[in-house]
Design a protein around this motif. Sequence first.
Motif, mmCIF file in Angstrom:
data_model
loop_
_atom_site.group_PDB
_atom_site.id
_atom_site.type_symbol
_atom_site.label_atom_id
_atom_site.label_comp_id
_atom_site.label_asym_id
_atom_site.label_seq_id
_atom_site.Cartn_x
_atom_site.Cartn_y
_atom_site.Cartn_z
ATOM 1 N N ALA A 70 0.885 -1.216 -0.027
ATOM 2 C CA ALA A 70 -0.060 0.067 0.050
ATOM 3 C C ALA A 70 0.879 1.396 0.126
ATOM 4 O O ALA A 70 0.298 2.280 -0.781
ATOM 5 C CB ALA A 70 -0.956 0.003 1.172
ATOM 6 N N GLU A 71 2.084 1.407 0.811
ATOM 7 C CA GLU A 71 2.776 2.355 0.747
ATOM 8 C C GLU A 71 3.491 2.581 -0.675
ATOM 9 O O GLU A 71 3.745 3.558 -1.059
ATOM 10 C CB GLU A 71 3.842 2.312 1.816
ATOM 11 N N LEU A 72 3.981 1.440 -1.246
ATOM 12 C CA LEU A 72 4.543 1.423 -2.554
ATOM 13 C C LEU A 72 3.567 2.211 -3.689
ATOM 14 O O LEU A 72 3.972 2.774 -4.575
ATOM 15 C CB LEU A 72 4.865 0.129 -3.019
ATOM 16 N N GLY A 110 -4.020 12.074 1.413
ATOM 17 C CA GLY A 110 -4.438 10.683 1.525
ATOM 18 C C GLY A 110 -3.215 10.046 1.831
ATOM 19 O O GLY A 110 -2.994 9.347 2.725
ATOM 20 N N ALA A 111 -2.090 10.339 1.103
ATOM 21 C CA ALA A 111 -0.866 9.641 1.238
ATOM 22 C C ALA A 111 -0.418 10.086 2.616
ATOM 23 O O ALA A 111 0.358 8.929 3.178
ATOM 24 C CB ALA A 111 0.227 10.035 0.156
ATOM 25 N N PHE A 112 -0.392 10.889 3.231
ATOM 26 C CA PHE A 112 -0.057 11.274 4.571
ATOM 27 C C PHE A 112 -0.677 10.267 5.661
ATOM 28 O O PHE A 112 -0.043 9.707 6.298
ATOM 29 C CB PHE A 112 -0.375 12.602 5.121
ATOM 30 N N PHE A 113 -2.023 9.853 5.412
ATOM 31 C CA PHE A 113 -2.586 8.804 6.131
ATOM 32 C C PHE A 113 -2.132 7.548 5.893
ATOM 33 O O PHE A 113 -2.139 6.932 6.826
ATOM 34 C CB PHE A 113 -4.058 9.034 6.159
ATOM 35 N N VAL A 114 -1.855 7.317 4.855
ATOM 36 C CA VAL A 114 -1.145 5.955 4.441
ATOM 37 C C VAL A 114 0.149 5.731 5.579
ATOM 38 O O VAL A 114 0.363 4.607 5.954
ATOM 39 C CB VAL A 114 -0.936 5.884 2.942
ATOM 40 N N GLY A 117 -0.733 5.937 9.596
ATOM 41 C CA GLY A 117 -1.755 5.309 10.143
ATOM 42 C C GLY A 117 -1.083 4.281 11.355
ATOM 43 O O GLY A 117 0.002 4.155 11.565
ATOM 44 N N PRO A 118 -2.218 3.492 12.049
ATOM 45 C CA PRO A 118 -3.558 3.481 11.944
ATOM 46 C C PRO A 118 -3.933 4.853 12.885
ATOM 47 O O PRO A 118 -3.238 5.142 13.809
ATOM 48 C CB PRO A 118 -4.138 2.192 12.348
ATOM 49 N N ILE A 119 -5.290 5.043 12.523
ATOM 50 C CA ILE A 119 -5.761 6.300 13.592
ATOM 51 C C ILE A 119 -6.524 5.518 14.619
ATOM 52 O O ILE A 119 -7.010 4.688 14.228
ATOM 53 C CB ILE A 119 -6.890 6.977 12.561
ATOM 54 N N ARG A 120 -6.303 5.991 15.623
ATOM 55 C CA ARG A 120 -6.858 5.446 16.916
ATOM 56 C C ARG A 120 -7.715 6.351 17.693
ATOM 57 O O ARG A 120 -7.883 7.391 17.614
ATOM 58 C CB ARG A 120 -5.798 5.026 17.946
#
Length: 120
Positions: A70-72, A110-114, A117-120
Motif C-alpha cells: 500500500a505504501e509503494l 491521503g498519502a499522509f494517512f497511509v 496510520g492507523p488512526i486510533r
Amino acid sequence: MSSIAIPASVAPILLLTISNIFMTFAWYGHLNYKSWPLWLVVIASWGIAFFEYCFAVPANRIGHEVYSAAELKTIQEVITLTVFAGFSIWFLKEPLTINHAVGFGLIIAGAFFVFHGPIR
C-alpha cells in the motif's frame, strides 16, 4: 572504481520516478499526434510501456523490502501526479488550475494517512 550505494528506501522512489516518466509518455504522449493512426499509437505506446515496466518491477521488488504494498502504491501515485503535472504543462501545453492543485493536494493528504496510520 567506486559504486554508489542507494538506500533501499530511496531506490524505489528513483526507479518509480523514471518508470512514471515512461508511463506518462506512453499513456498521454500520443495526444500531441492525433493525426497518427490509432493502431500505430497503440504499438508505440506499448513499446514505451516496456521501459516503464523495466523500472517499475525492480522498484516494487526492492521497495517491498522497506515499504508495504500500500505504501509503494501510494508513493507511485504521488510520483505519477507530480510527473503528470510537469508533463501536462511542458509537453501538452495544458495549464493546471487551482482545482487541479486542490485535487492533487487532497490525494497527497491521503498519502499522509497511509504513512501515518492507523488512526486510533
